[in-house]
Write a protein that holds these residues in place. Structure first.
Motif, PDB file in Angstrom:
ATOM      1  N   LEU A  17       0.823  -1.213   0.000  1.00 46.61           N
ATOM      2  CA  LEU A  17       0.000   0.000   0.000  1.00 46.61           C
ATOM      3  C   LEU A  17       0.853   1.257   0.000  1.00 46.61           C
ATOM      4  O   LEU A  17       0.476   2.273  -0.578  1.00 46.61           O
ATOM      5  CB  LEU A  17      -0.890   0.044   1.259  1.00 46.61           C
ATOM      6  CG  LEU A  17      -2.164  -0.746   1.288  1.00 46.61           C
ATOM      7  CD1 LEU A  17      -2.817  -0.628   2.655  1.00 46.61           C
ATOM      8  CD2 LEU A  17      -3.115  -0.301   0.210  1.00 46.61           C
ATOM      9  N   TYR A  18       1.983   1.174   0.677  1.00 49.11           N
ATOM     10  CA  TYR A  18       2.817   2.359   0.908  1.00 49.11           C
ATOM     11  C   TYR A  18       3.167   3.119  -0.377  1.00 49.11           C
ATOM     12  O   TYR A  18       2.984   4.340  -0.431  1.00 49.11           O
ATOM     13  CB  TYR A  18       4.073   1.977   1.696  1.00 49.11           C
ATOM     14  CG  TYR A  18       4.926   3.163   2.034  1.00 49.11           C
ATOM     15  CD1 TYR A  18       4.569   4.033   3.056  1.00 49.11           C
ATOM     16  CD2 TYR A  18       6.083   3.435   1.319  1.00 49.11           C
ATOM     17  CE1 TYR A  18       5.341   5.138   3.361  1.00 49.11           C
ATOM     18  CE2 TYR A  18       6.865   4.532   1.617  1.00 49.11           C
ATOM     19  CZ  TYR A  18       6.489   5.377   2.644  1.00 49.11           C
ATOM     20  OH  TYR A  18       7.248   6.473   2.941  1.00 49.11           O
ATOM     21  N   PRO A  19       3.675   2.454  -1.431  1.00 48.24           N
ATOM     22  CA  PRO A  19       4.006   3.231  -2.643  1.00 48.24           C
ATOM     23  C   PRO A  19       2.791   3.936  -3.251  1.00 48.24           C
ATOM     24  O   PRO A  19       2.887   5.080  -3.682  1.00 48.24           O
ATOM     25  CB  PRO A  19       4.565   2.182  -3.611  1.00 48.24           C
ATOM     26  CG  PRO A  19       4.955   1.032  -2.766  1.00 48.24           C
ATOM     27  CD  PRO A  19       4.066   1.052  -1.572  1.00 48.24           C
ATOM     28  N   MET A  20       1.651   3.255  -3.261  1.00 51.06           N
ATOM     29  CA  MET A  20       0.456   3.860  -3.835  1.00 51.06           C
ATOM     30  C   MET A  20       0.014   5.070  -3.011  1.00 51.06           C
ATOM     31  O   MET A  20      -0.257   6.140  -3.554  1.00 51.06           O
ATOM     32  CB  MET A  20      -0.686   2.839  -3.894  1.00 51.06           C
ATOM     33  CG  MET A  20      -1.966   3.410  -4.476  1.00 51.06           C
ATOM     34  SD  MET A  20      -3.366   2.291  -4.423  1.00 51.06           S
ATOM     35  CE  MET A  20      -3.949   2.524  -2.753  1.00 51.06           C
ATOM     36  N   VAL A  21      -0.029   4.913  -1.700  1.00 53.49           N
ATOM     37  CA  VAL A  21      -0.473   5.995  -0.824  1.00 53.49           C
ATOM     38  C   VAL A  21       0.515   7.164  -0.890  1.00 53.49           C
ATOM     39  O   VAL A  21       0.112   8.328  -0.967  1.00 53.49           O
ATOM     40  CB  VAL A  21      -0.673   5.483   0.620  1.00 53.49           C
ATOM     41  CG1 VAL A  21      -0.951   6.608   1.580  1.00 53.49           C
ATOM     42  CG2 VAL A  21      -1.802   4.457   0.659  1.00 53.49           C
ATOM     43  N   THR A  22       1.810   6.870  -0.902  1.00 50.79           N
ATOM     44  CA  THR A  22       2.826   7.918  -0.989  1.00 50.79           C
ATOM     45  C   THR A  22       2.697   8.679  -2.301  1.00 50.79           C
ATOM     46  O   THR A  22       2.763   9.908  -2.321  1.00 50.79           O
ATOM     47  CB  THR A  22       4.242   7.323  -0.865  1.00 50.79           C
ATOM     48  OG1 THR A  22       4.326   6.600   0.358  1.00 50.79           O
ATOM     49  CG2 THR A  22       5.305   8.403  -0.880  1.00 50.79           C
ATOM     50  N   ARG A  23       2.502   7.948  -3.381  1.00 51.03           N
ATOM     51  CA  ARG A  23       2.356   8.593  -4.685  1.00 51.03           C
ATOM     52  C   ARG A  23       1.117   9.464  -4.712  1.00 51.03           C
ATOM     53  O   ARG A  23       1.149  10.598  -5.182  1.00 51.03           O
ATOM     54  CB  ARG A  23       2.284   7.540  -5.791  1.00 51.03           C
ATOM     55  CG  ARG A  23       2.092   8.126  -7.175  1.00 51.03           C
ATOM     56  CD  ARG A  23       1.823   7.065  -8.222  1.00 51.03           C
ATOM     57  NE  ARG A  23       0.918   6.020  -7.825  1.00 51.03           N
ATOM     58  CZ  ARG A  23      -0.419   6.154  -7.741  1.00 51.03           C
ATOM     59  NH1 ARG A  23      -0.981   7.289  -8.025  1.00 51.03           N
ATOM     60  NH2 ARG A  23      -1.172   5.136  -7.391  1.00 51.03           N
ATOM     61  N   MET A  24       0.017   8.972  -4.174  1.00 48.74           N
ATOM     62  CA  MET A  24      -1.225   9.739  -4.207  1.00 48.74           C
ATOM     63  C   MET A  24      -1.162  10.982  -3.328  1.00 48.74           C
ATOM     64  O   MET A  24      -1.646  12.040  -3.710  1.00 48.74           O
ATOM     65  CB  MET A  24      -2.407   8.862  -3.784  1.00 48.74           C
ATOM     66  CG  MET A  24      -2.782   7.830  -4.823  1.00 48.74           C
ATOM     67  SD  MET A  24      -4.217   6.872  -4.336  1.00 48.74           S
ATOM     68  CE  MET A  24      -5.524   8.056  -4.656  1.00 48.74           C
ATOM     69  N   LEU A  25      -0.555  10.839  -2.142  1.00 50.20           N
ATOM     70  CA  LEU A  25      -0.519  11.954  -1.203  1.00 50.20           C
ATOM     71  C   LEU A  25       0.703  12.839  -1.403  1.00 50.20           C
ATOM     72  O   LEU A  25       0.731  13.985  -0.946  1.00 50.20           O
ATOM     73  CB  LEU A  25      -0.583  11.444   0.233  1.00 50.20           C
ATOM     74  CG  LEU A  25      -1.851  10.663   0.584  1.00 50.20           C
ATOM     75  CD1 LEU A  25      -1.786  10.163   2.010  1.00 50.20           C
ATOM     76  CD2 LEU A  25      -3.086  11.508   0.353  1.00 50.20           C
TER      77      LEU A  25
END
Length: 171
Positions: A17-25
Motif C-alpha cells: 500500500l505504501y508506494p500507492m499511498v505515498t504517490r497519491m498523497l
C-alpha cells in the motif's frame, strides 16, 4: 476475522500500500499516517472483511478512497515519491544513471498526459505493482477491460518515446 487473520490478510498488504499511498498523497510522512488510519478503519470493518471475496481489492479500494478524501480536504505538497521508487531500481553510476533518470522523467511526463482511466491503471499496475484482481477491486472494472486500458497506455507511452527519440536522432 480475528487478530491473526487480520495480520495475515490485511496488515501484510501495508508494504504494498505504501508506494500507492505515498504517490497519491505526495509525502512520505503523510502516507505513513494515512496507512495507520486506513488500518484502523479496516480493523473496524474486520467482520465485513471476513466474508469479502476479494480482501486485497477491498484494502486497496479503501486506501484509494481514503487518499482521495484527504486530497479533497487539502492541497498536497508533492515530493514525487514515484521517482524514488523507479530510480532505486538501478545501481548504475555516471552517464548510464543520468540517462536512466532522464528516461524516467520523460516516462512520468508522458504518463501524466494519458486519459484518466489509463493513467490510473498504468500507475496501479506498473508503478505500484498491483495484480489485476486488486486493480479490479479498486476500480470496479473487469480484468479484460483493465488489460485493454493498460495495453493502450503502454502503447501510447512507447509511441511518445519513439517520437521523442526519433526526433532527437534527426539532429
Amino acid at each position: 476475522m480475528n487478530a491473526t487473520e487480520f495480520k495475515q490478510q490485511v496488515i501484510s498488504l501495508s508494504d504494498r500500500l505504501y508506494p500507492m499511498v505515498t504517490r497519491m498523497l505526495g509525502n512520505a510522512e503523510t502516507a505513513e499516517d494515512a496507512i495507520q488510519e486506513i488500518m484502523i478503519r479496516l480493523w473496524d470493518k474486520r467482520r465485513q472483511l471476513k466474508h469479502h471475496p476479494n480482501v486485497p481489492g477491498f484494502v486497496f479500494l479503501t486506501a484509494r478512497n481514503y487518499c482521495l478524501d484527504l486530497l479533497k480536504k487539502s492541497k498536497p505538497v508533492f515530493d514525487d515519491a514515484s521517482e524514488n521508487h523507479i530510480t532505486n531500481v538501478t545501481e548504475n553510476n555516471g552517464p548510464a544513471e543520468l540517462e536512466w533518470k532522464e528516461l524516467n522523467v520523460l516516462v512520468q511526463d508522458i504518463i501524466k498526459t494519458l486519459p484518466d482511466q489509463q493513467l490510473e491503471i498504468i500507475t496501479l499496475r506498473d508503478l505500484d505493482g498491483l495484480e489485476y484482481k486488486e486493480i479490479e477491486g479498486i476500480t470496479n472494472l473487469n480484468v479484460g477491460h483493465i488489460r485493454v486500458l493498460l495495453s493502450r497506455a503502454r502503447k501510447q507511452v512507447a509511441l511518445e518515446l519513439k517520437k521523442i527519440y526519433s526526433y532527437e536522432g534527426k539532429h
